[in-house]
Design a protein around this motif. Structure first.
Motif, mmCIF file in Angstrom:
data_model
loop_
_atom_site.group_PDB
_atom_site.id
_atom_site.type_symbol
_atom_site.label_atom_id
_atom_site.label_comp_id
_atom_site.label_asym_id
_atom_site.label_seq_id
_atom_site.Cartn_x
_atom_site.Cartn_y
_atom_site.Cartn_z
ATOM 1 N N SER A 1 0.945 -1.362 0.283
ATOM 2 C CA SER A 1 -0.070 0.078 0.252
ATOM 3 C C SER A 1 0.668 1.197 0.116
ATOM 4 N N HIS A 2 0.499 2.471 -0.315
ATOM 5 C CA HIS A 2 0.884 3.648 -0.148
ATOM 6 C C HIS A 2 1.509 3.919 1.306
ATOM 7 N N ASP A 3 2.752 4.797 0.718
ATOM 8 C CA ASP A 3 2.795 5.730 2.908
ATOM 9 C C ASP A 3 2.483 6.132 2.716
ATOM 10 N N LEU A 4 1.942 7.851 2.264
ATOM 11 C CA LEU A 4 0.890 8.703 2.203
ATOM 12 C C LEU A 4 -0.292 8.874 1.778
ATOM 13 N N CYS A 5 -1.089 8.383 2.342
ATOM 14 C CA CYS A 5 -2.595 8.514 2.105
ATOM 15 C C CYS A 5 -2.822 10.171 1.045
ATOM 16 N N PRO A 6 -3.356 9.616 -0.030
ATOM 17 C CA PRO A 6 -3.509 10.706 -1.534
ATOM 18 C C PRO A 6 -4.874 11.888 -1.185
ATOM 19 N N VAL A 7 -5.146 12.558 -1.699
ATOM 20 C CA VAL A 7 -6.545 13.190 -1.291
ATOM 21 C C VAL A 7 -7.210 12.492 -2.129
ATOM 22 N N GLY A 8 -8.343 12.270 -1.103
ATOM 23 C CA GLY A 8 -9.256 12.277 -2.352
ATOM 24 C C GLY A 8 -9.375 10.621 -1.480
ATOM 25 N N CYS A 9 -8.735 9.940 -0.312
ATOM 26 C CA CYS A 9 -8.496 8.888 -0.050
ATOM 27 C C CYS A 9 -9.745 8.474 0.897
ATOM 28 N N CYS A 10 -10.783 7.579 1.498
ATOM 29 C CA CYS A 10 -11.224 7.154 2.264
ATOM 30 C C CYS A 10 -12.034 8.390 2.436
ATOM 31 N N PRO A 11 -12.711 9.266 1.524
ATOM 32 C CA PRO A 11 -13.160 10.889 2.563
ATOM 33 C C PRO A 11 -14.586 10.454 3.266
ATOM 34 N N ALA A 12 -14.643 11.438 4.387
ATOM 35 C CA ALA A 12 -15.382 11.934 5.344
ATOM 36 C C ALA A 12 -16.769 12.558 4.620
ATOM 37 N N ARG A 13 -17.434 12.064 4.914
ATOM 38 C CA ARG A 13 -18.657 12.642 4.638
ATOM 39 C C ARG A 13 -18.986 14.190 4.944
ATOM 40 N N THR A 14 -18.071 14.447 5.962
ATOM 41 C CA THR A 14 -18.045 15.977 5.958
ATOM 42 C C THR A 14 -16.426 16.318 6.834
ATOM 43 N N PRO A 15 -16.088 16.367 5.205
ATOM 44 C CA PRO A 15 -14.427 17.217 5.488
ATOM 45 C C PRO A 15 -13.960 17.833 6.525
ATOM 46 N N LYS A 16 -13.341 17.138 6.854
ATOM 47 C CA LYS A 16 -12.064 17.763 8.407
ATOM 48 C C LYS A 16 -10.580 17.128 8.184
ATOM 49 N N PRO A 17 -10.007 18.210 8.747
ATOM 50 C CA PRO A 17 -8.330 18.050 8.642
ATOM 51 C C PRO A 17 -8.284 16.651 9.028
#
Length: 379
Positions: free
Chosen positions: A353-369
């Motif tokens: 698997s990737h070391d660094l989760c990319p943008v859009g990976c396992c997104p939340a319903r409500t975006p949070k940092p």
């Protein structure tokens, strides 16, 4: 270039490892406050939480997860010491003591500046990865508000297909099969179980390229199930039929979740004339409450009602091979961060698997940092 598995282990640039887990109550008085932490912000009445807490009250209000994390912590420290890896190991939880924010504060106070995180979830999903990253971001925000110098925090990659995670589960299935009566053993089916999640969350698990039709969550579990089934066939000479099934569903009945449920599956297998079933909880690192209740209690009772012989195989827990796998993952990531030569260790068709989760990976319903990813506000 030095290798990640050199005789003298080199964890640089990292100076500590944080074992990050879910947490659980350790007595009857802890149950409702723990569930309040888990469901914070959802407006669930205390009376409803008391009903949900009956699973815990049944076992004296104690979840086994904290004791299992203590055992894993000891196993990691022993493995690191035995192999000359000078890396302190800490432990923090999302929902119960020791709390993540308190532990991260202690680590920063002790001078740690590059911290690796091992989450007790091997697969990609919002609740199994990004939510931990959100918790890390929340903790870092608290430390920042306190005026503290912030450590850099990185998360170890998903380890579902690392041999140190897979092989103990193979041995668990073999042991469970051997424990079945002779006349049903060869005809036994294997039910590989994991936590059910909403299908919408499954479909968006993993990288954007993985999204759709169960996403990375289902793909990764299926890959591990095939690895175990293939190893069992090679070592026993018997090709046991198998299926990925789900457990521990919660939430509104109107929301689609991954199916079939383990109890429904046992009924279906019984009606089909299957003589026995081995339940293999591949989605769980240790025998915590959901394994203890949903499989050992509820599913086992359903099997007894059906007259269907079942066995439940062990999770990885504090197996020394898993501790060694964590050491391997630490050295792998350290080598990668330092531009040293490294070959990631992974079985199956999906690769490391990737070391660094990319943008859009396992997104939340409500975006949070979320920390420890490409979109982290704490680089």
């Amino acid at each position: 270039m030095p290798d990640a598995h050199a005789a003298t282990p080199d964890a640089r640039p990292y100076d500590a490892l944080l074992l990050l887990s879910f947490g659980g109550p350790e007595g009857p008085d802890d149950v409702v406050p723990f569930l309040e932490n888990v469901t914070k912000g959802r407006g669930i009445p205390k009376e409803r939480l008391k009903e949900v807490g009956q699973h815990y009250f049944r076992f004296g209000g104690v979840s086994p997860i904290n004791e299992q994390n203590r055992a894993l912590l000891d196993a990691l420290r022993k493995d690191f010491a035995d192999h000359g890896l000078d890396l302190p190991v800490y432990w923090g939880n999302r929902n119960w003591s020791p709390y993540l924010t308190d532990v991260l504060r202690d680590m920063a106070t002790a001078g740690h500046r590059r911290i690796l995180v091992l989450a007790t979830s091997a697969y990609a999903s919002y609740s199994g990865c990004r939510q931990y990253r959100e918790n890390l971001a929340d903790a870092l925000a608290t430390l920042e508000a306190e005026g503290r110098a912030l450590p850099r925090v990185d998360k170890l990659r998903h380890y579902f297909n690392h041999p140190g995670f897979v092989r103990p589960m193979v041995d668990g299935v073999l042991k469970s099969l051997a424990d079945l009566p002779d006349d049903v053993r060869d005809g036994a089916h294997i039910a590989f179980t994991t936590h059910s999640i909403p299908t919408a969350a499954a479909d968006t698990s993993g990288t954007v390229e993985d999204h759709g039709d169960g996403g990375a969550y289902v793909k990764q579990h299926l890959d591990v199930a095939r690895l175990i089934a293939d190893a069992v066939r090679e070592e026993t000479g018997v090709d046991h039929p198998w299926q990925l099934v789900y457990q521990s569903r919660s939430g509104a009945p109107s929301i689609p979740w991954l199916e079939p449920d383990i109890c429904d599956h046992l009924e279906e297998r019984h009606e089909a004339g299957v003589p026995a079933v081995v339940m293999a909880p591949i989605g769980f690192v240790s025998d915590h409450m959901e394994v203890l209740y949903d499989l050992d209690t509820e599913a086992t009772a359903k099997a007894a009602e059906l007259g269907l012989p079942v066995r439940r195989s062990a999770t990885v827990g504090a197996d020394p091979r898993f501790a060694a796998a964590v050491r391997d993952l630490v050295l792998e990531r350290a080598a990668s961060e330092s531009d040293r030569q490294v070959t990631p260790c992974a079985l199956g068709a999906l690769g490391a698997s990737h070391d660094l989760c990319p943008v859009g990976c396992c997104p939340a319903r409500t975006p949070k940092p979320a920390a420890a990813g490409a979109d982290s506000p704490y680089a």
